[in-house]
Design an enzyme around this catalytic site. Structure first.
Site, PDB file in Angstrom:
ATOM      1  N   CYS A  70       0.738  -1.184  -0.265  1.00  0.00           N
ATOM      2  CA  CYS A  70      -0.360   0.391  -0.081  1.00  0.00           C
ATOM      3  C   CYS A  70       0.605   0.975   0.295  1.00  0.00           C
ATOM      4  CB  CYS A  70      -1.074  -0.278   1.012  1.00  0.00           C
ATOM      5  SG  CYS A  70      -1.883   1.598   1.780  1.00  0.00           S
ATOM      6  N   CYS A 181      -0.704   4.158  -6.292  1.00  0.00           N
ATOM      7  CA  CYS A 181      -1.423   3.578  -5.444  1.00  0.00           C
ATOM      8  C   CYS A 181      -1.948   1.475  -6.038  1.00  0.00           C
ATOM      9  CB  CYS A 181      -3.077   4.059  -5.272  1.00  0.00           C
ATOM     10  SG  CYS A 181      -4.220   3.206  -4.184  1.00  0.00           S
TER      11      CYS A 181
HETATM   12  N1  DGL Z   1      -3.748   0.808  -2.048  1.00  0.00           N
HETATM   13  C1  DGL Z   1      -3.186   1.892  -1.083  1.00  0.00           C
HETATM   14  C2  DGL Z   1      -2.483   2.605  -2.403  1.00  0.00           C
HETATM   15  O1  DGL Z   1      -1.599   2.060  -2.485  1.00  0.00           O
HETATM   16  C3  DGL Z   1      -4.556   2.426  -0.209  1.00  0.00           C
HETATM   17  C4  DGL Z   1      -5.323   2.924  -1.082  1.00  0.00           C
HETATM   18  C5  DGL Z   1      -6.848   4.032  -0.475  1.00  0.00           C
HETATM   19  O2  DGL Z   1      -7.199   3.406   0.631  1.00  0.00           O
HETATM   20  O3  DGL Z   1      -6.618   5.258  -0.085  1.00  0.00           O
HETATM   21  O4  DGL Z   1      -2.530   3.361  -2.177  1.00  0.00           O
END
Ligand code: DGL
Length: 271
Positions: A70, A181
């Site tokens: 993440c 993301c």
């Molecule tokens: N998948 C996540 C990232 O890479 C987080 C997205 C979220 O929960 O806002 O930033």
């Protein structure tokens, strides 16, 4: 011993599929913190708290390494996690600004990431080190994570949202797009359609899997034999996450439930 993988929701599955493919002897314990998704607009201190508690949960499950799949949690918490758990190997993820800056021909790079990622010191450091000679255009694509969580990866409303984020970048001459993301690779077909074949789109997940392999080897932690197993855990609804994972990864999963209580995470059957 398995390897922990963390995300706010389904996004880290876009990393997990590369981890599984490259490191086929390893076993995986994936935690989706869907009680708190999205992370992107939350204060960095809160994301640190969530990440610490999920790390403690994973350590109680005996993981040997943790992949923070993440960008938002890596930006907010990776340094803090390494300081708080100095004996635990962590692999993080960050927007692939460095390779994008190296390969752009137009000198213009677009970055799609959450507000939390853009506000992090880690991102500011990337900008300072690698973007001296290129122009970067940033967009948080507000609402996109929610749409992907809702399974709306190929609907007209998601395409419209993506167009609103990306078309101004393309009009400004961007020839390289960074998926900053881990949710966003799941809309790659739509993005490729909007951006066209001349634009390079970078998903850092294969590089994260390679780095995980290097860290495992350097620490003598790599599994040499055996077929890896994968457990999926969510702090949200296991039925919903099971449907999401089946759709995004292409086969069915048994999902286990975890719960938050007093700022700690535990398996729901441990209460
Ligand atoms: N998948 C996540 C990232 O890479 C987080 C997205 C979220 O929960 O806002 O930033």
């Amino acid at each position: 011993m398995s390897i922990g993988v963390i995300d706010s929701g389904v996004g880290g599955l876009s990393v997990l599929r590369h981890l599984q493919a490259q490191l086929s002897h390893e076993s995986w314990l994936y935690v989706a913190d869907q009680a708190h998704v999205p992370y992107g607009g939350r204060p960095l201190t809160q994301i640190r708290q969530f990440s610490r508690a999920i790390t403690q949960f994973l350590l109680a499950q005996q993981v040997k390494l943790i992949v923070v799949a993440c960008n938002t949690a890596s930006g907010a918490a990776l340094t803090y996690l390494r300081q708080t758990f100095p004996h635990v190997p962590f692999v993080g993820i960050e927007p692939a600004v460095k390779p994008a800056a190296a390969q752009t021909r137009s000198g213009k790079v677009g970055v799609l990431a959450t507000t939390g990622t853009f506000e992090s010191q880690r991102y500011a450091g990337l900008m300072a080190r690698f973007t001296q000679d290129v122009v970067t255009l940033e967009n948080p694509c507000l609402g996109l994570v929610e749409r992907i969580e809702a399974g709306e990866t190929a609907v007209p409303a998601t395409e419209a949202l993506l167009r609103a984020c990306v078309e101004p970048m393309l009009a400004a001459g961007v020839d390289t797009l960074v998926l900053g993301c881990t949710h966003y690779p799941f809309v790659l077909p739509l993005l490729s359609k909007i951006a066209g074949p001349q634009v390079t789109i970078i998903d850092p997940a294969p590089a994260v899997a390679r780095q995980t392999g290097r860290v495992l080897a350097a620490r003598g932690l790599a599994a040499k034999t055996g077929g890896g197993q994968t457990r999926l855990v969510t702090t949200g609804s296991p039925a919903v996450f099971g449907r999401q994972a089946a759709k995004l990864l292409g086969h069915s999963w048994l999902v286990e439930a975890a719960v938050w209580r007093d700022d700690q995470v535990s398996m729901s059957n441990e209460q």
